[in-house]
Motif scaffolding. Sequence first.
Motif, short mmCIF file in Angstrom:
data_model
loop_
_atom_site.label_atom_id
_atom_site.label_comp_id
_atom_site.label_asym_id
_atom_site.label_seq_id
_atom_site.Cartn_x
_atom_site.Cartn_y
_atom_site.Cartn_z
N CYS A 63 9.79 6.29 -7.54
CA CYS A 63 8.06 6.69 -7.45
C CYS A 63 7.96 7.51 -6.72
O CYS A 63 7.64 7.42 -5.24
CB CYS A 63 7.01 5.45 -7.58
SG CYS A 63 5.60 5.66 -7.90
N SER A 64 7.35 8.67 -7.16
CA SER A 64 7.15 10.02 -5.63
C SER A 64 6.39 10.24 -6.36
O SER A 64 5.51 10.39 -6.53
CB SER A 64 8.41 10.62 -6.44
OG SER A 64 9.56 10.54 -5.82
N PRO A 65 5.04 10.36 -4.99
CA PRO A 65 5.56 10.33 -3.76
C PRO A 65 5.37 9.14 -3.09
O PRO A 65 4.82 8.67 -3.70
CB PRO A 65 4.29 11.19 -2.60
CG PRO A 65 3.73 11.93 -3.41
CD PRO A 65 3.68 11.43 -4.91
N GLU A 66 6.43 8.67 -2.48
CA GLU A 66 6.73 7.33 -1.84
C GLU A 66 5.65 6.73 -1.06
O GLU A 66 4.77 8.18 -0.27
CB GLU A 66 8.24 7.14 -1.25
CG GLU A 66 7.83 7.49 0.22
CD GLU A 66 8.84 7.28 1.12
OE1 GLU A 66 9.39 6.32 1.21
OE2 GLU A 66 9.96 7.96 1.61
N SER A 67 4.53 6.18 -0.83
CA SER A 67 3.26 4.64 -0.28
C SER A 67 3.83 5.45 1.38
O SER A 67 2.94 5.28 1.88
CB SER A 67 3.87 3.41 -0.54
OG SER A 67 5.03 2.74 -0.44
N ALA A 68 5.51 5.08 1.72
CA ALA A 68 5.68 5.63 2.71
C ALA A 68 4.74 6.57 3.12
O ALA A 68 3.94 6.91 5.17
CB ALA A 68 6.48 5.18 3.97
N VAL A 69 4.73 7.83 2.69
CA VAL A 69 3.97 8.60 3.23
C VAL A 69 2.73 8.71 2.70
O VAL A 69 2.31 10.25 2.28
CB VAL A 69 4.80 10.60 2.34
CG1 VAL A 69 6.23 9.56 3.48
CG2 VAL A 69 5.17 9.85 0.98
N GLY A 70 2.17 7.38 1.86
CA GLY A 70 0.95 7.94 1.59
C GLY A 70 0.43 8.12 -0.03
O GLY A 70 -0.19 8.85 -0.41
N GLY A 71 1.82 8.23 -0.47
CA GLY A 71 1.90 8.52 -2.13
C GLY A 71 0.53 7.06 -2.76
O GLY A 71 0.42 6.40 -2.33
N PRO A 72 0.57 7.71 -4.18
CA PRO A 72 -0.20 7.00 -4.56
C PRO A 72 -0.20 4.99 -5.01
O PRO A 72 -1.41 4.39 -4.90
CB PRO A 72 -0.90 7.33 -6.12
CG PRO A 72 -0.37 8.59 -6.05
CD PRO A 72 0.51 8.85 -4.88
N LEU A 73 0.81 5.10 -4.81
CA LEU A 73 2.31 3.49 -4.96
C LEU A 73 1.04 2.78 -3.45
O LEU A 73 0.97 1.93 -3.55
CB LEU A 73 3.18 3.74 -4.49
CG LEU A 73 3.89 2.06 -4.99
CD1 LEU A 73 3.90 1.77 -6.04
CD2 LEU A 73 5.25 2.53 -5.25
N ALA A 74 1.05 3.55 -2.82
CA ALA A 74 0.15 2.54 -1.69
C ALA A 74 -1.17 2.48 -1.66
O ALA A 74 -1.49 1.29 -0.89
CB ALA A 74 0.43 3.54 -0.35
N LEU A 75 -1.59 2.57 -2.68
CA LEU A 75 -2.88 2.55 -2.71
C LEU A 75 -2.85 1.21 -3.51
O LEU A 75 -4.02 0.96 -4.03
CB LEU A 75 -3.69 3.68 -3.59
CG LEU A 75 -3.62 4.51 -2.38
CD1 LEU A 75 -3.87 6.26 -3.00
CD2 LEU A 75 -4.20 4.43 -0.70
N VAL A 76 -2.29 0.99 -4.27
CA VAL A 76 -2.46 0.43 -5.60
C VAL A 76 -3.19 -1.34 -5.10
O VAL A 76 -2.13 -1.55 -4.44
CB VAL A 76 -1.08 -0.76 -6.32
CG1 VAL A 76 -1.31 -1.00 -7.73
CG2 VAL A 76 -1.11 1.49 -6.68
#
Length: 575
Positions: free
Chosen positions: A486-499
């Motif tokens: 999943c890109s961008p990854e969560s560690a750089v603030g990608g949307p995955l970090a917001l789920v």
Amino acid sequence: MPRSYDTLRSARWFAPDDFRSFGHRSRVMQMGYAPTDWVGKPIIAIVNTWSDANQCHSHFKQRVDDVKRGIFQAGGFPLELPAISLSESMVKPTTMLYRNFLAMETEELLRSHPIDGAVLMGGCDKTTPGLTMGALSMGLPFIYLPAGPMLRGNWRGKVLGSGSDAFKYWDQRRAGQLGDQAWQEMEAGIARSHGTCMTMGTAATMMGIAEAVGFTLPGASSIPAADANHVRMSAECGRRIVEMVWDDLTPARMLTRANFENGIACAMAMGCSTNAIVHLIAMSRRAGHPVTLDDFDAASRRVPVVANIRPSGDTYLMEDFFYAGGLPAMLERIRGHLKTEARTVNGRTIGQNIEGAEVFSDDVIRPLANPIYAEGALAVLRGNLAPDGVVIKPSACAPHLLQHTGRALVFDDYPALKKAVDDPSLDVTGDDILVLRNAGPRGAGMPEWGMLPIPTKLLKQGVTDMLRLSDARMSGTSYGGCLLHCSPESAVGGPLALVRTGDRIRVDVPARLIHLEVSDEELARRKAAWTPPAPRYERGYGWIFGRHILQANEGCDFDFLETTFGRPVPEPDIF
């Protein structure tokens, strides 16, 4: 017209009548060689990734001698140069952390030594891309020698496949259906010889791609490691690289974008590992002929899966694939999807190499009219949750999950996930979507954590597949409804970090869509409140990795190693 000796790189070290060259010659003679061993001959590096910790390459200790024999036969002078081995099973936290390390090492080994050409000995997952990326950046003639798959596994009369069957039977063991004795017997029977995984995992995928791109001798990628054909192929690699040096067949003179497009078509037809995307993108960018996620997805719409090899297939393993005709036969079967004019290391085109290759089992290598899966092995989805893409292997996924909406169950790290899935009171159903973050390139080095374990309570209910989303990778021997990279990854603030747990995620593979059903306004609020995780490494190689690693959709290379970064590196000074 063949090159003359004075134009070879090695002549800069050995030919001049000066003090420095005196030192080079005297030190080679110190090892017992005479001038007749090297004068007038190309010097060939054998970059050998053998080690006592790499089961896939355990035969390389002998194969290197076969390569040397071929080099001597063709009038070259071999020098074995050991490189980091990268055993997929043993190296932690993940060999992906060190793929670029191997690429750097390969490039600098070839640049700093008196080398005119190279044989690259690899096969275990990250060694194929690592070796070829480094050699592409150096630009010398090279040929790739694939380790080859191991023999089929065997347990109580059943054929076992690397990884795929281990995952399947481990779930049975977790569900209480497999005892200690049976499990110990399986441990002793699943890996019976040297060589790589014999399923269509990352190792077999990348060796096949290397052949389709043009880096190996025809048929080399399919030969089982324990087969005598592998010994003969190794010697032929030694003979051929000497000819390549005299012909000055460098990557720049051999490769075009067509070579890498052939690699993509081959990957799709093989039912490839999802890791193929990350590695082939990186390799192509090193060569100056970049391919993208869109190229993979477009090919997946056209090229069917015809190799009936686990895990996309349901029956056969790489040994069967070799007996059925191997990669040349499969490529001949998909000839219409190839750029047949692309050149290869034997000096011929890929079209010439596969001309007349026969398929000896239509069930192992299926006709185009009867594929394993009508579309290619991989699909790339995009949406507000993955603007730069998320990858799935639909050919190895339960069909009912290809269009699915479910509740997110979110974990910030693998230990929390591992603890939760064995909790009998976990609030989870088979319709939920497990989410793991902070496992991408910068977050964790992008380990193979993406095949998130199905919760034990669901296994006992008979659930065998569910959607699982992460910024990690998964083993190419894995299967199931895993949404990866999943890109961008969560560690750089990608949307995955917001789920958040309880959010609903919609997945539509035919429409190539992944959507988090949360408003833009709510996501903006979450983004404003988000804080990045602490860096995993504060010194050493890991620190370099965290600062310079590119995202998965860009191949996870280091930014400073890509072809477009800075001026070309000059030849080393010799004073």
